[in-house]
Structure formats: structure tokens, C-alpha cells
Motif scaffolding. Structure first.
Motif, PDB file in Angstrom:
ATOM      1  N   PRO A 116       0.789  -1.195   0.199  1.00 28.36           N
ATOM      2  CA  PRO A 116       0.004   0.030  -0.055  1.00 28.36           C
ATOM      3  C   PRO A 116       1.026   1.406  -0.047  1.00 28.36           C
ATOM      4  O   PRO A 116       2.123   1.088   0.416  1.00 28.36           O
ATOM      5  CB  PRO A 116      -0.716  -0.095   1.351  1.00 28.36           C
ATOM      6  N   PRO A 118       2.398   4.890   1.061  1.00 29.17           N
ATOM      7  CA  PRO A 118       2.480   5.332   2.486  1.00 29.17           C
ATOM      8  C   PRO A 118       1.618   6.475   2.842  1.00 29.17           C
ATOM      9  O   PRO A 118       1.265   6.902   2.187  1.00 29.17           O
ATOM     10  CB  PRO A 118       3.932   6.093   2.435  1.00 29.17           C
ATOM     11  N   LYS A 119       1.369   6.322   4.129  1.00 26.20           N
ATOM     12  CA  LYS A 119       0.230   7.365   4.541  1.00 26.20           C
ATOM     13  C   LYS A 119       1.019   8.883   4.607  1.00 26.20           C
ATOM     14  O   LYS A 119       2.242   8.786   5.119  1.00 26.20           O
ATOM     15  CB  LYS A 119      -0.200   7.263   6.036  1.00 26.20           C
ATOM     16  N   LEU A 120       0.312   9.659   4.361  1.00 22.87           N
ATOM     17  CA  LEU A 120       1.099  11.090   4.216  1.00 22.87           C
ATOM     18  C   LEU A 120       0.611  11.949   5.466  1.00 22.87           C
ATOM     19  O   LEU A 120      -0.717  11.728   5.964  1.00 22.87           O
ATOM     20  CB  LEU A 120       0.489  11.953   2.963  1.00 22.87           C
ATOM     21  N   ASP A 121       1.456  12.527   6.109  1.00 25.58           N
ATOM     22  CA  ASP A 121       1.142  13.538   7.208  1.00 25.58           C
ATOM     23  C   ASP A 121       0.287  14.778   6.927  1.00 25.58           C
ATOM     24  O   ASP A 121       0.308  15.059   5.726  1.00 25.58           O
ATOM     25  CB  ASP A 121       2.313  13.729   8.346  1.00 25.58           C
ATOM     26  N   LYS A 125       0.301  16.824   3.001  1.00 28.36           N
ATOM     27  CA  LYS A 125      -1.034  16.924   2.343  1.00 28.36           C
ATOM     28  C   LYS A 125      -1.086  18.530   1.916  1.00 28.36           C
ATOM     29  O   LYS A 125      -1.434  18.786   0.888  1.00 28.36           O
ATOM     30  CB  LYS A 125      -2.090  16.364   3.092  1.00 28.36           C
TER      31      LYS A 125
END
Length: 187
Positions: A116, A118-121, A125
Motif C-alpha cells: 500500500p 505510505p500514509k501522508l502526514d 498533504k
């Protein structure tokens, strides 16, 4: 001497060029008045109205008969001309899908599912939003003919510059936080 020989006549090279030009513009021997035309490009005489077209050797006879019935009364209402069936039309059998031999699925590489994203902080964003949002607002405003006050244009340009600078500064050249003291270097 520049293209002339000592006697004042044309040099051999210039004479050769003139001879080439004469041969280039002269018609080919035996073809005066004839235009070369390949036989395959000659038009076939049209079939009499009401006759079915010749389907050709590689066609399905039932499709050829259906085509002949559909084209029997083919007229162009705008011109008032009977077009008749197209004598060069052929209906070729539909292509069949290639047969796949059974058991070949084991030999093909099937890539694993990708990990998946990566999650953005929230800061990243917001930087991406500012990077594309500022110019996007100006572009939409110009395309729709909106009046853009000076402070709005300044904010849009500032958002673009701020988003770009934020993203560049956050890239960093430092190793990831989870790499630990041993970064894999071998001495």
C-alpha cells in the motif's frame, strides 16, 4: 579555376551533371504518351443493379447473400443516384480467438500485489494542496473570466511557492527513522 578548364570549356564534372539532368527530365524510352498504371489499380465495371455482389473465395455464403439483399436497393437520396452493390465488397469470416493450450497458466509470472502507498502526514498533504491549488485557482479564474483581486493572486502564488519549498525541505537526505544504528554498510 572554379569549374572551367584551361581551354574555356566546361569541366568533366559539370558535363556529367548536365548529362544527368538531361536524362532525369527525359521520358523513358518506349513510354511516350503512356502513363504507367498497375493492373491491380484498375476499377472493375459495376455490376448491374439488383444483382448480388461476388462474395469472393474466403467468405461465408450466408453473409454474402444477406449483403446482396441489403444492397439491392441502395440509392443516395441526396444525389438521386443509384449506387448499387459495391462490386469490390467482400465479407470475411470473423476472426476466431487463438486457442490457448491447457496447463500454460503455471508457466506465466504473476507479480505479487504491490504494497500500500505510505500514509501522508497533514503537513505534506497541505503542501501538495498548496502546490497545485494556487495555480489551479488562477487557471480556473482566467478560463472563466473571473476578476482576480491582487491579494488573491498574491496568495495563490504564495501558496505555490510555499508548497514547493515545504515539499523540498521535507524530502531530506537523512536515512529513514526505522533504519537503526546499523544502516547496512559493510566495512
Amino acid at each position: 579555376m572554379g569549374g572551367k578548364n584551361v581551354a574555356g570549356g566546361a569541366s568533366g564534372e559539370e558535363a556529367a551533371w548536365r548529362e544527368l539532368i538531361e536524362h532525369y527530365t527525359a521520358p523513358a524510352p518506349g513510354t511516350e504518351g503512356q502513363t504507367p498504371w498497375p493492373e491491380r489499380e484498375n476499377l472493375v465495371a459495376p455490376a448491374p443493379p439488383g444483382s448480388a455482389p461476388d462474395p469472393g473465395p474466403d467468405t461465408d455464403p450466408t453473409l454474402g447473400a444477406a449483403l446482396g439483399a441489403d444492397l439491392a436497393d441502395d440509392t443516395d437520396p441526396a444525389l438521386g443516384i443509384d449506387l448499387g452493390p459495391d462490386p469490390g465488397a467482400r465479407i470475411v469470416r470473423p476472426a476466431r480467438p487463438p486457442a490457448t493450450p491447457p496447463g500454460d497458466d503455471e508457466d506465466h509470472y504473476v507479480p505479487p500485489t504491490p504494497p500500500p502507498l505510505p500514509k501522508l502526514d497533514p503537513v505534506t498533504k497541505g503542501a501538495w494542496l498548496a502546490l497545485f491549488g494556487g495555480p489551479g485557482y488562477l487557471f480556473v479564474a482566467i478560463m472563466l473570466g473571473w476578476y482576480v483581486p491582487g491579494w488573491a493572486a498574491f496568495c495563490a502564488v504564495g501558496a505555490f511557492v510555499g508548497g514547493f519549498v515545504t515539499l523540498v525541505l521535507r524530502m531530506g537526505d537523512r536515512p529513514p527513522t526505522d533504519s537503526g544504528p546499523d544502516n547496512g554498510a559493510v566495512v
